[in-house]
Design a protein around this motif. Structure first.
Motif, PDB file in Angstrom:
ATOM      1  N   SER A  28       1.150   5.772  -1.297  1.00  0.00           N
ATOM      2  CA  SER A  28       0.620   6.952  -1.954  1.00  0.00           C
ATOM      3  C   SER A  28       1.775   7.887  -2.275  1.00  0.00           C
TER       4      SER A  28
ATOM      5  N   LYS B  16       0.863  -1.177   0.000  1.00  0.00           N
ATOM      6  CA  LYS B  16       0.000   0.000   0.000  1.00  0.00           C
ATOM      7  C   LYS B  16       0.897   1.224   0.000  1.00  0.00           C
TER       8      LYS B  16
ATOM      9  N   ASN C 214      -3.205   7.251  -4.590  1.00  0.00           N
ATOM     10  CA  ASN C 214      -3.231   6.183  -3.589  1.00  0.00           C
ATOM     11  C   ASN C 214      -3.278   4.865  -4.346  1.00  0.00           C
TER      12      ASN C 214
END
Length: 133
Positions: free
Chosen positions: A70, A68, A84
């Motif tokens: 961004s 994950k 993101n």
């Protein structure tokens, strides 16, 4: 004669010992070899913002196949673009792009009219090259 041979052999052996050695030893192990069974885990982030208009950054974390993160960047039109994203297993790179702010463009002001000054010069005179032959 035997003394001369012995002295020569000692001189050659001494010269060989005095010569610098350039060989390399075995590599130094700084850490154990990586195990390919380990699950990759990491996290990082950074950001830049200065007086010249730079404003960007990135953060990401990974735990095995789950990633994950961004990142953001200040666009030339004044907006801030944010992305993101995530990757989970075989899902591929999935991103969501958003913009913050309104695009601003400077008011158009026409540049002053450019008027080149004419520059005339006499035409070059033609003079043929001599021909021999």
């Amino acid at each position: 004669m035997k003394v001369t041979v012995a002295v020569c052999l000692l001189a050659v052996a001494g010269a060989a010992l005095a010569r610098p050695q350039y060989g390399h030893g075995p590599p130094i192990a700084y850490r154990p070899a990586p195990s390919y069974n380990e699950v990759p885990r990491y996290a990082f982030d950074y950001g830049v913002q200065d007086n010249y208009g730079n404003n960007y950054g990135h953060q990401e974390s990974r735990d095995g196949y789950d990633t994950k993160g961004s990142y953001y960047v200040q666009l030339p039109d004044g907006r801030l673009q944010r992305v993101n994203y995530y990757v989970n297993g075989d899902s591929g790179f999935v991103a969501e792009v958003t913009y913050e702010g309104e695009a601003r463009y400077p008011a158009y002001s026409p540049a002053p009219a450019y008027r080149p000054a004419p520059a005339y010069s006499p035409a070059p005179a033609y003079s043929p090259a001599p021909h021999y032959g």
